[in-house]
Design a protein around this motif. Structure first.
Motif, PDB file in Angstrom:
ATOM      1  N   GLU A 144       0.832  -1.208   0.000  1.00 47.21           N
ATOM      2  CA  GLU A 144       0.000   0.000   0.000  1.00 47.21           C
ATOM      3  C   GLU A 144       0.866   1.258   0.000  1.00 47.21           C
ATOM      4  O   GLU A 144       0.616   2.208  -0.753  1.00 47.21           O
ATOM      5  N   ASN A 145       1.894   1.277   0.824  1.00 49.27           N
ATOM      6  CA  ASN A 145       2.758   2.464   0.915  1.00 49.27           C
ATOM      7  C   ASN A 145       3.694   2.582  -0.280  1.00 49.27           C
ATOM      8  O   ASN A 145       3.994   3.692  -0.726  1.00 49.27           O
ATOM      9  N   LEU A 146       4.139   1.442  -0.818  1.00 42.85           N
ATOM     10  CA  LEU A 146       4.962   1.507  -2.030  1.00 42.85           C
ATOM     11  C   LEU A 146       4.145   2.062  -3.195  1.00 42.85           C
ATOM     12  O   LEU A 146       4.676   2.780  -4.049  1.00 42.85           O
ATOM     13  N   LYS A 147       2.849   1.765  -3.233  1.00 38.58           N
ATOM     14  CA  LYS A 147       1.984   2.310  -4.290  1.00 38.58           C
ATOM     15  C   LYS A 147       1.887   3.829  -4.188  1.00 38.58           C
ATOM     16  O   LYS A 147       1.859   4.531  -5.205  1.00 38.58           O
ATOM     17  N   ILE A 148       1.853   4.346  -2.974  1.00 36.46           N
ATOM     18  CA  ILE A 148       1.833   5.804  -2.770  1.00 36.46           C
ATOM     19  C   ILE A 148       3.101   6.422  -3.356  1.00 36.46           C
ATOM     20  O   ILE A 148       3.063   7.437  -4.060  1.00 36.46           O
ATOM     21  N   LEU A 149       4.234   5.792  -3.077  1.00 31.27           N
ATOM     22  CA  LEU A 149       5.511   6.292  -3.590  1.00 31.27           C
ATOM     23  C   LEU A 149       5.560   6.200  -5.118  1.00 31.27           C
ATOM     24  O   LEU A 149       6.013   7.126  -5.791  1.00 31.27           O
ATOM     25  N   GLU A 150       5.086   5.081  -5.659  1.00 30.94           N
ATOM     26  CA  GLU A 150       5.101   4.890  -7.106  1.00 30.94           C
ATOM     27  C   GLU A 150       4.242   5.950  -7.805  1.00 30.94           C
ATOM     28  O   GLU A 150       4.639   6.504  -8.831  1.00 30.94           O
TER      29      GLU A 150
END
Length: 196
Positions: A144-150
């Motif tokens: 979920e947090n990696l998607k925010i960064l991406e």
């Protein structure tokens, strides 16, 4: 000038390295690389994109994929998605942070990825290798947090060899599959690499 490369049967990252070598030899022309799998195709298309070169798949059949890269004509110039990215690379080699207690290590790595989303400027790229690929495939909190960064423009790259080794390539939920050539190139071209 047209250069043809037969990279079928070559292991990662040789198709990319062989293509890059031929591109480096010419100022203008076309390089056509033939590969036999989707991962090699995607890696070569990513190489072309990273060099701001036009590329396309000109033939695709079972076990036969031809990628054309044009150098010196119709150059594509792409701008970064975000001006808030810092020229840093985060290299993560485990799904735990630190050594000692694994349960604590899981909590710490989740906290680290979350904190990255709250700390600007974001790094330009995050490289996931070895057990680190579980963060983009199996750990819902970190995904979920990696998607925010991406979405903010951070490049999330998971090692293809590692995904295969752990049998989780089909579970990849964020970012893209990469190869050792791109991992090394990303680290070399970053002003700083931070290893976790």
């Amino acid at each position: 000038m047209v250069i043809e490369i037969d990279a079928r049967g070559l292991g990662c990252p040789k198709p990319v390295i062989n293509t890059k070598k031929e591109l480096d030899k010419i100022d203008q022309g076309v390089v056509i690389t033939t590969v036999d799998n989707e991962i090699a195709k995607e890696n070569i298309l990513k190489l072309a994109k990273s060099l701001n070169l036009e590329s396309k798949v000109i033939k695709q059949e079972k076990d036969l994929i031809c990628i054309e890269i044009i150098k010196g004509e119709n150059v594509i110039i792409e701008q970064d998605k975000s001006l808030e990215l810092e020229d840093k690379c985060i290299f993560i080699s485990s799904d735990k942070m630190g050594k000692g207690n694994d349960e604590l290590g899981n909590v710490l790595i989740r906290g680290f990825i979350y904190t990255l989303t709250e700390s600007k400027p974001y790094p330009k790229s995050i490289l996931l290798v070895n057990g680190g690929v579980r963060l983009s495939t199996e750990n819902e909190d970190t995904i979920e947090n990696l998607k925010i960064l991406e979405e903010a423009g951070v490049e999330i790259l998971s090692c293809g060899t590692c995904l295969d080794y752990y049998g989780v390539k089909e579970k990849l939920q964020v970012g893209s599959v990469t190869n050792m050539y791109t991992i090394v190139d990303t680290m070399k071209n970053s002003s700083q690499t931070i290893s976790i």
